[in-house]
Write a protein that holds these residues in place. Structure first.
Motif, mmCIF file in Angstrom:
data_model
loop_
_atom_site.group_PDB
_atom_site.id
_atom_site.type_symbol
_atom_site.label_atom_id
_atom_site.label_comp_id
_atom_site.label_asym_id
_atom_site.label_seq_id
_atom_site.Cartn_x
_atom_site.Cartn_y
_atom_site.Cartn_z
ATOM 1 N N ASN A 71 10.824 -5.734 34.129
ATOM 2 C CA ASN A 71 11.183 -5.923 32.726
ATOM 3 C C ASN A 71 12.225 -7.022 32.548
ATOM 4 O O ASN A 71 12.990 -7.009 31.587
ATOM 5 C CB ASN A 71 11.709 -4.601 32.139
ATOM 6 C CG ASN A 71 11.199 -4.368 30.732
ATOM 7 O OD1 ASN A 71 10.499 -5.207 30.161
ATOM 8 N ND2 ASN A 71 11.572 -3.244 30.154
ATOM 9 N N GLN A 72 12.244 -7.956 33.513
ATOM 10 C CA GLN A 72 13.218 -9.042 33.442
ATOM 11 C C GLN A 72 12.509 -10.341 33.080
ATOM 12 O O GLN A 72 11.327 -10.506 33.371
ATOM 13 C CB GLN A 72 13.905 -9.224 34.809
ATOM 14 C CG GLN A 72 14.867 -8.110 35.127
ATOM 15 C CD GLN A 72 15.208 -8.036 36.605
ATOM 16 O OE1 GLN A 72 14.711 -8.829 37.403
ATOM 17 N NE2 GLN A 72 16.044 -7.083 36.974
ATOM 18 N N PRO A 73 13.248 -11.287 32.456
ATOM 19 C CA PRO A 73 12.634 -12.579 32.125
ATOM 20 C C PRO A 73 12.098 -13.252 33.388
ATOM 21 O O PRO A 73 12.717 -13.167 34.448
ATOM 22 C CB PRO A 73 13.790 -13.391 31.535
ATOM 23 C CG PRO A 73 14.818 -12.378 31.131
ATOM 24 C CD PRO A 73 14.663 -11.215 32.068
ATOM 25 N N ALA A 74 10.925 -13.878 33.280
ATOM 26 C CA ALA A 74 10.306 -14.542 34.423
ATOM 27 C C ALA A 74 10.033 -15.995 34.041
ATOM 28 O O ALA A 74 10.027 -16.350 32.863
ATOM 29 C CB ALA A 74 8.998 -13.839 34.781
ATOM 30 N N SER A 75 9.805 -16.851 35.069
ATOM 31 C CA SER A 75 9.590 -18.278 34.793
ATOM 32 C C SER A 75 8.256 -18.516 34.091
ATOM 33 O O SER A 75 8.031 -19.558 33.500
ATOM 34 C CB SER A 75 9.661 -19.066 36.099
ATOM 35 O OG SER A 75 8.742 -18.519 37.028
ATOM 36 N N ARG A 76 7.336 -17.539 34.182
ATOM 37 C CA ARG A 76 6.075 -17.644 33.446
ATOM 38 C C ARG A 76 5.500 -16.238 33.302
ATOM 39 O O ARG A 76 5.966 -15.311 33.972
ATOM 40 C CB ARG A 76 5.089 -18.542 34.191
ATOM 41 C CG ARG A 76 4.704 -17.984 35.556
ATOM 42 C CD ARG A 76 3.806 -18.949 36.311
ATOM 43 N NE ARG A 76 3.327 -18.345 37.529
ATOM 44 C CZ ARG A 76 3.142 -19.022 38.668
ATOM 45 N NH1 ARG A 76 3.416 -20.303 38.722
ATOM 46 N NH2 ARG A 76 2.672 -18.412 39.725
ATOM 47 N N VAL A 77 4.506 -16.106 32.424
ATOM 48 C CA VAL A 77 3.836 -14.801 32.316
ATOM 49 C C VAL A 77 2.938 -14.669 33.545
ATOM 50 O O VAL A 77 2.032 -15.472 33.760
ATOM 51 C CB VAL A 77 2.985 -14.712 31.028
ATOM 52 C CG1 VAL A 77 2.259 -13.368 30.976
ATOM 53 C CG2 VAL A 77 3.859 -14.903 29.792
#
Ligand code: CP3
Length: 346
Positions: free
Chosen positions: A15-21
């Protein structure tokens, strides 16, 4: 080398921001790929799974071809019970078939605890080969949830209504609970062995849980699935909980102990998120049949999935169920490119 915790798939699962989906496809290894049909041969899939070199190659094929963000072990949900000698086969185009279905107490003896090192060492061997080959791409290990595996053992094969399964559940609740407890123990042993061999996330497939009302699910099924999640909690790997037609069960599926909940195409992701609350990541949810339509329709539907998520972190793009065998693999490759090219989640 174990994959970096910053792999987009693992970040989204947490549930953390990622560099892309991140994106992968259920049943990404299989009959939609010509290279699969070429190496697979004509024997049972259970024989292919018992061959670590072959199972490794088949797992890697979609990673090479599509550039997906995760690999899923080439195996099947009935591998552990087959390894215990319950008498399960997989018939092509049909699914798992059991010669002597589960009927009464005596059949519990046919489900002793799983000892992965003795019963199915080839699974852990395949995982170890894969982790060596995959580098930064995470490997997903998996198990069948107690209810879905039980449905095959009780019905003797795929069933539309799961009538025998539900009759056992309600008619012999004591025996049903013992059956599910044994299957929960088997799933825990299998998942632990896969993670200890190097899998960096797991998925519990409760494909047919959506045939149950929330009350039946909560009373007769959820406790066993919760035991599976509790039994691997100390390993601290993301755990995905998947089923189809589970719209009404989504909050219970999260409550069972999952960090990510699979959402099929019947519930839009924004609606699913509203049902699940902010702490849970979601996986899905393109209708696999849409992949058979012309590309502009596939693209529009995939963009709708992304729009419904609205750029929130904690989305693993996937189909709402497995890749259909007649899918053009190029459509899957284009989908990966499309999802990766989109705006990164904030
Ligand atoms: O790519 C992947 O997703 C990894 C491999 C995988 C398989 N089965 C390989 C397989 C996974 C994760 C599964 C899980 C599984 N198996 C589920 C849960 C997922 C779901 O689809 O809901 C279920 C219900 C099963 C039981 C099962 N095994 C079915 C219904 C079938 C299909 C029968 C058919 O031929 O259409 C199988 C066989 C199977 N498992 C195949 C594959 C690639 C196809 C047969 C083959 O290639 O020999």
């Amino acid at each position: 080398m174990p994959p970096d915790r910053r792999a987009p798939f693992l970040q989204a699962c947490r549930n953390q921001p990622a560099s892309r989906v991140p994106v992968w496809f259920m049943r990404q290894a299989g009959r939609s790929l010509p290279e699969y049909r070429e190496v697979r041969g004509t024997g049972s899939i259970l024989d292919a799974v018992r061959d670590p070199a072959l199972a490794t190659e088949i797992t890697l094929q979609p990673v090479r071809r599509h550039g997906v963000d995760a690999a899923i072990l080439y195996s099947d949900i009935v591998v552990p019970v087959a390894a215990l000698g319950f008498g399960v086969e997989i018939h092509p185009g049909v699914g798992p078939v059991v010669a002597e279905p589960f009927r009464d107490e005596a059949d519990l003896e046919r489900l002793r605890p799983l000892d992965p090192e003795a019963d199915c060492p080839y699974v852990q061997q395949t995982v170890r080969h894969l982790v060596d080959e995959l580098g930064d791409v995470p490997l997903i290990g998996f198990a069948g949830a107690p209810f879905t595996v039980a449905s095959y053992l009780v019905e003797g094969g795929p069933s539309r209504t799961l009538g025998k399964t539900k009759a056992l559940m309600l008619g012999r609740p004591d025996l049903w609970q013992q059956l599910l407890d044994r299957l929960a123990g088997i799933a825990v042993a299998s998942l632990r062995a896969q993670v200890l061999a190097g899998a960096s996330a797991v998925q519990l497939f409760d494909s047919w849980a959506g045939t149950l009302s929330p009350t039946m699910y909560e009373r007769h099924v959820m406790p066993a699935s919760a035991k599976v999640f509790a039994g691997i909690a100390d390993l601290d790997v993301p755990a995905i909980h998947f089923g189809v037609t589970t719209g009404e069960l989504l909050p219970l599926m999260a409550e069972a102990g999952a960090s990510v909940v699979g959402v099929d195409w019947r519930v839009p992701l924004d609606d699913a998120r509203a049902r699940l609350g902010p702490g849970v990541a979601v996986q899905g949810n393109l209708d696999p049949a849409i992949c058979l339509a012309p590309w502009p329709a596939v693209e529009a539907a995939a963009l709708e999935v992304l729009a419904a998520n609205g750029g929130r972190p904690g989305h693993v793009f996937n189909l709402g169920h497995g890749v259909l065998p007649e899918t053009d693999p190029d459509v899957l490759t284009r989908l990966v490119e499309l999802v990766h090219g989109g705006e990164a989640p904030r």
